[in-house]
Design a protein around this motif. Structure first.
Motif, mmCIF file in Angstrom:
data_model
loop_
_atom_site.group_PDB
_atom_site.id
_atom_site.type_symbol
_atom_site.label_atom_id
_atom_site.label_comp_id
_atom_site.label_asym_id
_atom_site.label_seq_id
_atom_site.Cartn_x
_atom_site.Cartn_y
_atom_site.Cartn_z
ATOM 1 N N THR A 19 0.523 -1.243 0.097
ATOM 2 C CA THR A 19 -0.213 -0.299 0.125
ATOM 3 C C THR A 19 0.763 1.316 -0.422
ATOM 4 O O THR A 19 1.573 1.272 0.299
ATOM 5 C CB THR A 19 -1.708 -0.072 1.139
ATOM 6 N N ASP A 20 0.214 2.414 -0.396
ATOM 7 C CA ASP A 20 1.039 3.826 -0.344
ATOM 8 C C ASP A 20 1.801 3.603 0.850
ATOM 9 O O ASP A 20 1.254 3.891 2.056
ATOM 10 C CB ASP A 20 0.051 4.837 -0.852
ATOM 11 N N PRO A 28 -3.631 5.875 -6.862
ATOM 12 C CA PRO A 28 -4.244 6.081 -8.631
ATOM 13 C C PRO A 28 -3.316 5.218 -9.494
ATOM 14 O O PRO A 28 -3.614 5.599 -10.064
ATOM 15 C CB PRO A 28 -3.546 7.646 -8.825
ATOM 16 N N HIS A 29 -1.348 5.462 -9.784
ATOM 17 C CA HIS A 29 -1.008 4.585 -10.352
ATOM 18 C C HIS A 29 -0.937 2.983 -10.356
ATOM 19 O O HIS A 29 -0.834 2.822 -11.628
ATOM 20 C CB HIS A 29 0.458 4.565 -9.755
ATOM 21 N N HIS A 32 -6.624 -0.782 -15.172
ATOM 22 C CA HIS A 32 -7.920 -0.337 -15.934
ATOM 23 C C HIS A 32 -6.690 -0.750 -16.965
ATOM 24 O O HIS A 32 -6.968 -1.631 -18.536
ATOM 25 C CB HIS A 32 -7.400 1.739 -16.478
ATOM 26 N N GLN A 33 -5.128 -0.738 -17.031
ATOM 27 C CA GLN A 33 -4.275 -1.194 -18.272
ATOM 28 C C GLN A 33 -4.279 -2.736 -18.123
ATOM 29 O O GLN A 33 -4.059 -3.227 -19.850
ATOM 30 C CB GLN A 33 -2.714 -1.127 -18.166
ATOM 31 N N THR A 83 -9.942 0.993 -1.141
ATOM 32 C CA THR A 83 -11.956 1.361 -2.290
ATOM 33 C C THR A 83 -11.567 1.822 -3.081
ATOM 34 O O THR A 83 -12.955 1.201 -4.159
ATOM 35 C CB THR A 83 -12.294 2.659 -1.402
ATOM 36 N N ALA A 84 -10.754 2.852 -3.605
ATOM 37 C CA ALA A 84 -10.415 2.737 -5.023
ATOM 38 C C ALA A 84 -10.890 1.536 -6.262
ATOM 39 O O ALA A 84 -11.190 1.581 -7.254
ATOM 40 C CB ALA A 84 -9.261 3.460 -5.339
ATOM 41 N N CYS A 85 -9.866 0.622 -5.747
ATOM 42 C CA CYS A 85 -9.766 -0.496 -6.674
ATOM 43 C C CYS A 85 -11.482 -1.853 -6.374
ATOM 44 O O CYS A 85 -11.466 -1.693 -7.777
ATOM 45 C CB CYS A 85 -8.789 -2.410 -5.949
#
Length: 351
Positions: free
Chosen positions: A105-106, A138-139, A145-146, A170-172
């Motif tokens: 994680t970040d 974000p990265h 997505h890629q 949550t973003a994932c």
């Protein structure tokens, strides 16, 4: 020592040899040892989980006990990373399952446990994208997505990274990728993975691989709403971190005259220790669990005592923050518990 013996027994004797080699930063010796065991027929997964992983836990214990320096600990970890790479280079099964992204994680720099997970998943037949330490959310989402993986395995070794881990998982999920959480930061029983809404949690790399092989079901209980954050204590504590740190250093300097003779390194170390207190306090507020903080205080007390630093130094810092945070009732209650953990007799403080 034959491969047959190792296959039927444990790797304890080899582990002692391996620990000695990484403790001497003997990269060639450590790699030769694991490669030799592979040649004798010891499965790669056993080497990762029963040789390298226990040795690294021992490295951390030796550092905490002040028997190994930071330099020696870092050197040993670097050698273990090379040993893992040597195993991965020699055992390369074709992927037959899906694709998994594995990342820390970040803000999380303890990458070796997550790397071990990545290699175990590869051995089990997954195609793995290992992104390493400190992956900004974000990265990571851009990568998803890629590449379109079936799941993300997210590692978090320190509870102080839980707020960022929460944002990342949550973003994932928002882009349709389930998250398997792992690492001590999520709690020994995975309680914080459940609290923050991860799809699943596993305590070890092999358990994580088993979990993925059986699918990735959601926790049976829906994630809790973090209603306690409505008091905004976590938010305000994070905003005031620099101010609180400066105030604590000034107060300590006035109350403890020997600080006037501290070297620049000693002052930096003191500020770093105080910063850790604030970071673990913030994490405890975020998940509303006092044990996150008291566990850190108990561990820190042991580390400081091993280095000849009296527990009262830790207690002094806790009391300063308690007095500073007059409008933070939840933080003050947590600090009282921390003071009790730092001092055998506890403290009679008004919260």
């Amino acid at each position: 020592m034959s491969g047959t013996r190792l296959l039927s027994g444990d790797l304890r004797a080899a582990g002692e040899d391996y620990l000695q080699r990484i403790g001497q930063a003997d990269e060639f010796g450590a790699v030769d040892l694991v490669v030799g065991l592979l040649a004798e027929g010891v499965p790669a997964e056993r080497l990762l989980l029963e040789l390298i992983a226990p040795a690294q836990r021992r490295v951390g214990e030796l550092w905490a006990a002040n028997r190994w320096s930071v330099a020696r600990e870092h050197g040993a970890t670097a050698v273990s990373e090379r040993a893992v790479a040597a195993i991965a280079a020699r055992v390369r099964p074709e992927p037959t399952l899906g694709r998994v992204t594995v990342a820390c994680t970040d803000g999380e720099y303890h990458a070796l446990p997550t790397r071990l997970l990545a290699e175990v998943l590869r051995l089990r037949g997954w195609r793995v994208d290992f992104l390493g330490a400190n992956v900004p959310g974000p990265h990571l989402i851009t990568h998803l997505h890629q590449t379109g993986p079936d799941a993300v395995a997210l590692g978090c070794a320190l509870a102080t990274r839980l707020p960022r881990a929460h944002a990342t998982l949550t973003a994932c999920q928002a882009v349709g990728v389930p998250v398997l959480a792992g690492g001590s930061g999520f709690g020994a029983d995975g309680r914080f993975a459940r609290l923050l809404g991860a799809d699943a949690w596993a305590p070890t790399a092999d358990a994580a691989a088993d979990h993925l092989a059986g699918g990735l079901p959601s926790f049976p209980v829906a994630p809790q709403v973090l209603a306690h954050l409505a008091d905004e204590e976590y938010t305000h504590l994070r905003r005031r971190r620099g101010e609180l740190l400066g105030s604590a250093m000034s107060t300590l300097a006035g109350a403890y005259p020997p600080m006037a003779t501290y070297t620049a390194h000693q002052l930096d170390t003191t500020a770093e220790d105080l910063g850790h207190i604030l970071d673990f306090l913030a994490a405890a507020l975020y998940v509303d669990d006092v044990e996150v903080f008291t566990g850190f205080v108990t561990w820190t007390r042991g580390v400081l005592q091993a280095r000849g630093v009296p527990a009262r130094a830790l207690e002094a810092g806790l009391r300063i923050f308690h007095d500073e945070l007059r409008d933070f009732p939840r933080a003050r209650r947590t600090l009282v518990r921390g003071i009790e953990a730092a001092h055998d007799r506890g403290a009679d403080l008004e919260t």
